[in-house]
Design an enzyme around this catalytic site. Structure first.
Site, PDB file in Angstrom:
ATOM      1  N   ARG A  71      46.181  44.291  32.107  1.00 24.40           N
ATOM      2  CA  ARG A  71      45.987  44.032  33.528  1.00 24.40           C
ATOM      3  C   ARG A  71      45.941  45.365  34.269  1.00 24.40           C
ATOM      4  O   ARG A  71      46.714  46.281  33.968  1.00 24.40           O
ATOM      5  CB  ARG A  71      47.112  43.158  34.098  1.00 24.40           C
ATOM      6  N   GLU A  74      40.175  43.408  40.979  1.00 21.62           N
ATOM      7  CA  GLU A  74      39.113  43.179  40.001  1.00 21.62           C
ATOM      8  C   GLU A  74      38.048  42.278  40.607  1.00 21.62           C
ATOM      9  O   GLU A  74      38.371  41.150  40.990  1.00 21.62           O
ATOM     10  CB  GLU A  74      39.719  42.531  38.756  1.00 21.62           C
ATOM     11  N   HIS A 110      35.974  42.796  32.149  1.00 19.68           N
ATOM     12  CA  HIS A 110      36.956  41.836  31.626  1.00 19.68           C
ATOM     13  C   HIS A 110      36.321  40.963  30.543  1.00 19.68           C
ATOM     14  O   HIS A 110      36.363  39.727  30.604  1.00 19.68           O
ATOM     15  CB  HIS A 110      37.488  40.965  32.764  1.00 19.68           C
TER      16      HIS A 110
END
Length: 334
Positions: A243, A272, A291
């Site tokens: 993360r 993000e 991601h």
């Protein structure tokens, strides 16, 4: 056979539970209706009345008191995705409803991605690819000999999570020295995994590649700070597939500006995606991916559904759920 229902959005259902996989589920449970979306269930909540088993994935309805009031027979949930934090509620735990998830299958996908990144980093691939693109020739004489190769290299793993442990196991054939930091790890973990438990500072200072696999908790926010980043060895690489909030991003950007020999491979950021003016898009020693380490493509997302099919079969045969999450485990999960 127990009565079950798939509830999830159609596009996700096709990725995680394609038709042939649903047919295999139907060998073990009675599907009381075709797969339903949240909108369809909202329009026809009576479908929930006889449901004993819920099978879902991303964008599953929240299992709150209102939903559960319409599903009085529900006793088990099979969630073909990772974290369940947005899904569960006090009402679910108080009803004694059991829940399992596919974080293990997703961890395999992430670990495969990270292992490939580590090996390529030890070969110097990221910097060499950038150098060739910039210089437009191979110029072997200018290759950076600080990249010493794979066998015998030192790799640091932060967090002995599902992913961290799988990365360690996938790296075994490469005969690396693996350092690890996890405040909850034991000497038994050290022996089982064949690693050396060290402090976070020693890990950063000694590792040719450092890979982050800790959960996002209040106590882990910003754990990768300026002091640690400044200790990284010459031509080392930092990987984050966990993360973005675990890293002091401003410090990372400053370090990368001052240390063109250091590379960052970032599959996550905070926020993000990063703002459009973020330096992460422009720094030549950053490889930024959106991601994608976890289950994204059809071959990988199907693995999540297959994991839940195996879990369902185990549950029906013996009551055992290998990947069950309890209320007490939830606070320590990502």
């Amino acid at each position: 056979m127990p009565k079950a229902l798939f509830i999830l959005e159609a596009t996700i259902r096709q990725r995680v539970y394609p038709d042939d996989l649903i047919a295999r589920f139907a060998e073990h449970v009675e599907l009381i209706a075709p797969p339903q979306t949240k909108a369809q269930i909202a329009a026809n909540p009576a479908l929930l009345r006889d449901m004993e088993i819920l099978i879902s994935s991303w964008l599953c309805p929240r299992l709150d008191a209102a939903f559960l009031a319409r599903a009085p027979q529900l006793r088990a949930v099979f969630y073909g995705a990772g974290t369940i934090k947005r899904l569960v509620s006090d009402a679910m735990w108080e009803r004694g409803i059991r829940i399992s998830h596919a974080a293990s299958a997703n961890a395999d996908c992430v670990a495969e991605f990270v292992t490939a990144q580590i090996v390529l980093a030890l070969k110097g691939m990221w910097s060499e690819a950038a150098r060739v693109r910039q210089q437009r020739d191979f110029d072997n004489a200018s290759k950076n000999r600080a990249y010493r190769g794979v066998r015998g290299a030192t790799v640091g793993i932060i967090g002995l999570s599902l992913v961290g442990r799988r990365v360690i196991r996938l790296l075994r054939p490469y005969r690396l020295r693996i350092l690890a930091y996890d405040p909850y790890a034991s000497a038994a973990d050290e022996a089982e995994l064949g690693i050396e438990l060290v402090s976070l500072a020693d890990l950063f200072a000694s590792s040719a590649v450092t890979s982050l696999h800790a959960p996002w908790l209040p106590e882990t926010e910003g754990m990768v700070n300026r002091q640690l980043l400044e200790q990284m060895p010459l031509c080392s690489t930092f990987i984050n597939s966990a993360r973005g909030a675990l890293v002091d991003e401003a410090a990372l950007i400053d370090c990368l500006r001052q240390r063109p020999d250091v590379y960052a491979l970032l599959d996550v950021a905070h926020p993000e995606p990063p703002p459009r003016d973020s330096a992460l898009y422009d720094l030549p020693n950053v490889v930024l991916t959106p991601h994608i380490a976890g289950a994204i493509g059809a071959n990988d997302t199907r693995r999540l559904g297959e994991c839940m099919l195996d879990e369902l079969i185990s549950y029906l045969a013996s009551g055992e759920m290998r990947f069950e999450i309890t209320r007490g485990q939830l606070p320590t999960m990502a």
